[in-house]
Design an enzyme around this catalytic site. Structure first.
Site, PDB file in Angstrom:
ATOM      1  CG  ASP A  50      -3.295  42.099  44.171  1.00 12.75           C
ATOM      2  OD1 ASP A  50      -3.027  42.450  43.219  1.00 12.75           O
ATOM      3  OD2 ASP A  50      -4.351  42.167  44.577  1.00 12.75           O
ATOM      4  CB  ALA A  74      -1.825  40.762  32.065  1.00 13.15           C
ATOM      5  CB  THR A  76      -5.008  37.512  29.745  1.00 15.63           C
ATOM      6  OG1 THR A  76      -5.526  36.268  30.721  1.00 15.63           O
ATOM      7  CG2 THR A  76      -3.689  37.782  30.258  1.00 15.63           C
ATOM      8  CB  THR A 120      -0.982  41.864  23.481  1.00 14.56           C
ATOM      9  OG1 THR A 120      -1.575  41.146  22.610  1.00 14.56           O
ATOM     10  CG2 THR A 120      -1.445  43.200  23.914  1.00 14.56           C
ATOM     11  CG  ASP A 121      -0.524  39.985  18.438  1.00 11.45           C
ATOM     12  OD1 ASP A 121      -1.084  39.827  19.540  1.00 11.45           O
ATOM     13  OD2 ASP A 121      -1.292  39.555  17.314  1.00 11.45           O
ATOM     14  CE1 TYR A 143      -5.051  41.684  27.569  1.00 18.62           C
ATOM     15  CE2 TYR A 143      -4.757  41.838  25.263  1.00 18.62           C
ATOM     16  CZ  TYR A 143      -4.525  41.266  26.478  1.00 18.62           C
ATOM     17  OH  TYR A 143      -3.294  40.653  26.508  1.00 18.62           O
ATOM     18  CE  LYS A 147      -0.521  43.440  28.144  1.00 18.31           C
ATOM     19  NZ  LYS A 147       0.240  42.633  29.327  1.00 18.31           N
TER      20      LYS A 147
HETATM   21  N1  LIG Z   1      -2.571  34.546  26.195  1.00 14.06           N
HETATM   22  C1  LIG Z   1      -2.289  34.996  25.102  1.00 14.06           C
HETATM   23  O1  LIG Z   1      -2.707  34.520  23.884  1.00 14.06           O
HETATM   24  C2  LIG Z   1      -1.517  36.341  24.899  1.00 14.06           C
HETATM   25  C3  LIG Z   1      -1.270  37.067  23.887  1.00 14.06           C
HETATM   26  C4  LIG Z   1      -0.774  38.298  23.720  1.00 14.06           C
HETATM   27  C5  LIG Z   1      -0.171  38.521  25.142  1.00 14.06           C
HETATM   28  N2  LIG Z   1      -0.302  37.969  25.946  1.00 14.06           N
HETATM   29  C6  LIG Z   1       0.291  38.500  27.354  1.00 14.06           C
HETATM   30  O2  LIG Z   1       1.132  37.617  27.915  1.00 14.06           O
HETATM   31  C7  LIG Z   1       1.295  37.870  29.382  1.00 14.06           C
HETATM   32  C8  LIG Z   1       0.939  36.412  29.972  1.00 14.06           C
HETATM   33  O3  LIG Z   1      -0.295  35.802  29.550  1.00 14.06           O
HETATM   34  P1  LIG Z   1      -1.076  34.470  30.009  1.00 14.06           P
HETATM   35  O4  LIG Z   1      -1.499  33.918  28.703  1.00 14.06           O
HETATM   36  O5  LIG Z   1       0.074  33.710  30.763  1.00 14.06           O
HETATM   37  O6  LIG Z   1      -2.076  35.070  30.673  1.00 14.06           O
HETATM   38  P2  LIG Z   1      -2.878  34.153  32.018  1.00 14.06           P
HETATM   39  O7  LIG Z   1      -2.872  32.608  31.803  1.00 14.06           O
HETATM   40  O8  LIG Z   1      -4.310  34.896  32.090  1.00 14.06           O
HETATM   41  O9  LIG Z   1      -2.282  34.479  33.267  1.00 14.06           O
HETATM   42  C9  LIG Z   1      -2.114  35.687  33.769  1.00 14.06           C
HETATM   43  C10 LIG Z   1      -1.905  35.642  35.290  1.00 14.06           C
HETATM   44  O10 LIG Z   1      -1.949  36.778  35.835  1.00 14.06           O
HETATM   45  C11 LIG Z   1      -2.375  36.772  37.178  1.00 14.06           C
HETATM   46  N3  LIG Z   1      -3.022  37.742  37.697  1.00 14.06           N
HETATM   47  C12 LIG Z   1      -4.242  38.566  37.508  1.00 14.06           C
HETATM   48  N4  LIG Z   1      -4.042  39.634  38.223  1.00 14.06           N
HETATM   49  C13 LIG Z   1      -3.167  39.486  39.126  1.00 14.06           C
HETATM   50  C14 LIG Z   1      -2.796  40.299  40.214  1.00 14.06           C
HETATM   51  N5  LIG Z   1      -3.479  41.515  40.487  1.00 14.06           N
HETATM   52  N6  LIG Z   1      -1.594  39.967  40.898  1.00 14.06           N
HETATM   53  C15 LIG Z   1      -0.891  38.910  40.421  1.00 14.06           C
HETATM   54  N7  LIG Z   1      -1.253  38.168  39.449  1.00 14.06           N
HETATM   55  C16 LIG Z   1      -2.512  38.521  38.670  1.00 14.06           C
HETATM   56  C17 LIG Z   1      -3.618  35.555  36.763  1.00 14.06           C
HETATM   57  O11 LIG Z   1      -4.105  35.354  38.286  1.00 14.06           O
HETATM   58  P3  LIG Z   1      -5.197  33.974  38.326  1.00 14.06           P
HETATM   59  O12 LIG Z   1      -4.751  32.937  37.554  1.00 14.06           O
HETATM   60  O13 LIG Z   1      -5.354  33.805  39.748  1.00 14.06           O
HETATM   61  O14 LIG Z   1      -6.602  34.734  37.790  1.00 14.06           O
HETATM   62  C18 LIG Z   1      -3.013  34.633  35.766  1.00 14.06           C
HETATM   63  O15 LIG Z   1      -2.494  33.459  36.406  1.00 14.06           O
HETATM   64  C19 LIG Z   1       0.199  38.900  29.670  1.00 14.06           C
HETATM   65  O16 LIG Z   1       0.569  40.046  30.020  1.00 14.06           O
HETATM   66  C20 LIG Z   1      -0.810  38.798  28.435  1.00 14.06           C
HETATM   67  O17 LIG Z   1      -1.348  40.439  28.250  1.00 14.06           O
HETATM   68  C21 LIG Z   1      -1.061  37.078  26.196  1.00 14.06           C
END
Ligand SMILES: NC(=O)c1ccc[n+]([C@@H]2O[C@H](COP(=O)([O-])OP(=O)(O)OC[C@H]3O[C@@H](n4cnc5c(N)ncnc54)[C@H](OP(=O)(O)O)[C@@H]3O)[C@@H](O)[C@H]2O)c1
Length: 206
Positions: A50, A74, A76, A120-121, A143, A147
């Site tokens: 964590d 994150a 998200t 993120t954008d 958010y 970021k």
């Molecule tokens: N998805 C998008 O469209 C998007 C766009 C731009 C940027 N991003 C960035 O890209 C990155 C990856 O995004 P993603 O889409 O893969 O997001 P995601 O599917 O929501 O994955 C984020 C993961 O972080 C985990 N998490 C949350 N709190 C935590 C903690 N305290 N310790 C350890 N893990 C923790 C979550 O765990 P749980 O599954 O257990 O909740 C989740 O599995 C992020 O930094 C996000 O801001 C994403």
């Protein structure tokens, strides 16, 4: 090379684990909150981590001394960040501070880790594009503010670092905790719903 991924249960985290675990030159440590939710648990080490817990970060980073850390973890959910601001700040900004601080304290002549942070954008306002790396940020949501703060922490750190600003990540992974834009569109179209997609800026937003 030892690579440690945070948030390995997430969309991007899982994709990275499956890509990197088959690379023979990589020794992979996947970390996430709680149990490993990937169906295939072979070819890498899994540690529960964590990243909001400083002592937890310290013990896992000290144990493995990874050459590269890819921080995908994150909070998200943009709407949840708006209503749970304290948690969002802890998850998206303070957790980055924890990781940087621990890595800086471990850094020495023989250990020089590279911190790769996912951003993120959304730190931009989406009014124009395409954007350069030097573009002035203008976050419009909480958010995005968290970021952007994380980016500032990374840029100011004494480590080798990189920031990747992704745009609308989509795909299918094991035991998904949330949907994404492509799955949402697919699901709605399958239900025969009419969708209005507004292309505000083709480089940038949907
Ligand atoms: N998805 C998008 O469209 C998007 C766009 C731009 C940027 N991003 C960035 O890209 C990155 C990856 O995004 P993603 O889409 O893969 O997001 P995601 O599917 O929501 O994955 C984020 C993961 O972080 C985990 N998490 C949350 N709190 C935590 C903690 N305290 N310790 C350890 N893990 C923790 C979550 O765990 P749980 O599954 O257990 O909740 C989740 O599995 C992020 O930094 C996000 O801001 C994403």
């Amino acid at each position: 090379m030892k690579i440690l991924i945070t948030g390995s249960n997430g969309l991007l985290g899982q994709k990275l684990v499956y890509k990197l675990k088959v690379n023979k030159t990589v020794s992979l440590i996947a970390t996430a909150r709680g149990e490993n939710r990937l169906i295939d648990a072979t070819g890498y080490i899994y540690e529960s981590l964590d990243i909001t817990n400083f002592e937890n970060v310290e013990s896992v980073f000290e144990k493995y001394k990874p050459d590269v850390i890819i921080n995908t973890a994150a909070m998200t959910n943009v709407d949840a960040c708006e209503t749970q601001k304290e948690e969002a700040w802890l998850m998206n900004a303070t957790s980055v501070e924890h990781q940087v601080k621990v890595l800086e304290s471990l850094k020495n002549n023989s250990y020089n880790p590279h911190f790769i942070h996912l951003s993120t954008d959304f730190i931009f306002d989406g009014t124009h594009g395409p954007l350069t790396e030097e573009e002035k940020p203008n976050p419009l949501s909480y958010y995005a503010e968290t970021k952007l703060e994380a980016e500032k922490i990374v840029i100011a750190c004494k480590l080798k670092w990189a920031i990747a600003r992704t745009v609308l990540v989509y795909g299918i992974v094991d035991n998904m905790s949330r949907s994404n834009i492509v799955l949402w569109v697919k699901q709605n179209l399958e239900q025969g719903k009419l969708l209005m997609l507004l292309m505000i800026n083709s480089a940038h937003q949907l």
